[in-house]
Motif scaffolding. Structure first.
Motif, PDB file in Angstrom:
ATOM      1  N   ALA A   1       5.640 -23.700  17.064  1.00 16.37           N
ATOM      2  CA  ALA A   1       5.585 -22.231  17.098  1.00 16.37           C
ATOM      3  C   ALA A   1       6.861 -21.640  17.691  1.00 16.37           C
ATOM      4  O   ALA A   1       7.302 -20.563  17.271  1.00 16.37           O
ATOM      5  CB  ALA A   1       4.367 -21.767  17.887  1.00 16.37           C
ATOM      6  N   GLU A   2       7.474 -22.341  18.651  1.00 12.08           N
ATOM      7  CA  GLU A   2       8.737 -21.862  19.225  1.00 12.08           C
ATOM      8  C   GLU A   2       9.873 -21.965  18.204  1.00 12.08           C
ATOM      9  O   GLU A   2      10.727 -21.079  18.131  1.00 12.08           O
ATOM     10  CB  GLU A   2       9.097 -22.664  20.481  1.00 12.08           C
ATOM     11  CG  GLU A   2       8.194 -22.407  21.656  1.00 12.08           C
ATOM     12  CD  GLU A   2       8.505 -23.300  22.830  1.00 12.08           C
ATOM     13  OE1 GLU A   2       8.712 -22.752  23.927  1.00 12.08           O
ATOM     14  OE2 GLU A   2       8.543 -24.545  22.656  1.00 12.08           O
TER      15      GLU A   2
ATOM     16  N   SER B   1       9.472 -21.772  15.007  1.00 16.31           N
ATOM     17  CA  SER B   1       9.189 -20.684  14.073  1.00 16.31           C
ATOM     18  C   SER B   1       9.710 -19.356  14.613  1.00 16.31           C
ATOM     19  O   SER B   1      10.345 -18.575  13.894  1.00 16.31           O
ATOM     20  CB  SER B   1       7.682 -20.608  13.819  1.00 16.31           C
ATOM     21  OG  SER B   1       7.383 -19.520  12.991  1.00 16.31           O
ATOM     22  N   GLU B   2       9.469 -19.090  15.870  1.00 13.05           N
ATOM     23  CA  GLU B   2       9.945 -17.850  16.491  1.00 13.05           C
ATOM     24  C   GLU B   2      11.471 -17.817  16.552  1.00 13.05           C
ATOM     25  O   GLU B   2      12.084 -16.756  16.353  1.00 13.05           O
ATOM     26  CB  GLU B   2       9.353 -17.697  17.896  1.00 13.05           C
ATOM     27  CG  GLU B   2       9.720 -16.400  18.576  1.00 13.05           C
ATOM     28  CD  GLU B   2       9.252 -15.156  17.838  1.00 13.05           C
ATOM     29  OE1 GLU B   2       9.908 -14.106  17.996  1.00 13.05           O
ATOM     30  OE2 GLU B   2       8.250 -15.217  17.099  1.00 13.05           O
TER      31      GLU B   2
ATOM     32  N   ILE C   1       5.948 -27.855  11.046  1.00 11.10           N
ATOM     33  CA  ILE C   1       5.380 -26.526  11.246  1.00 11.10           C
ATOM     34  C   ILE C   1       4.006 -26.467  10.594  1.00 11.10           C
ATOM     35  O   ILE C   1       3.806 -26.903   9.469  1.00 11.10           O
ATOM     36  CB  ILE C   1       6.305 -25.428  10.667  1.00 11.10           C
ATOM     37  CG1 ILE C   1       7.601 -25.405  11.448  1.00 11.10           C
ATOM     38  CG2 ILE C   1       5.640 -24.077  10.655  1.00 11.10           C
ATOM     39  CD1 ILE C   1       7.461 -25.104  12.926  1.00 11.10           C
TER      40      ILE C   1
END
Length: 119
Positions: free
Chosen positions: A69-70, A72-73, A99
């Protein structure tokens, strides 16, 4: 051609520099954590559209305790600074690299990758 043996077969000196100057030099310097170096490196690769190295450094980031998720961000944030096409190129690399995996599957995938690296 990101596999160490493939690089060595084409350019032994480049492979040696990668190990001695980058892996055993730059990445071990004090001042930034390995996780911070992963973020900086990925930002540079994404901003310059350097797809060939992205998977390797996304994997390094996961090894340094970044969560999918990091990552992705990070890609989303960089889209505003590095451009949508570069961000979409990173998404293309990431979709094949963890992911969206649940924690158990991610853990298995990371352990399997580490075992392959050690072999």
């Amino acid at each position: 051609m990101s596999c160490r043996s493939e690089v060595r077969s084409v350019s032994p000196t480049l492979a040696d520099y990668t190990i001695t100057k980058i892996e055993r030099g730059l990445w071990l310097r004090p001042g930034l954590s390995r996780k911070d170096r992963s973020i900086v490196t990925l930002a540079a690769l994404l901003a310059n559209g350097q797809r060939i190295s992205m998977a390797h450094y996304f994997n390094n980031a996961l090894d340094e305790a970044m969560k999918p998720a990091e990552l992705s961000e990070l890609v989303t944030h960089l889209a505003f600074y590095a451009g949508w096409p570069n961000a979409f190129a990173a998404v293309d690399v990431l979709k094949d690299n963890y992911i969206g995996l649940d924690a158990v599957t991610l853990g298995r995938a990371l352990r399997a990758r580490k075992a392959r690296r050690a072999a």
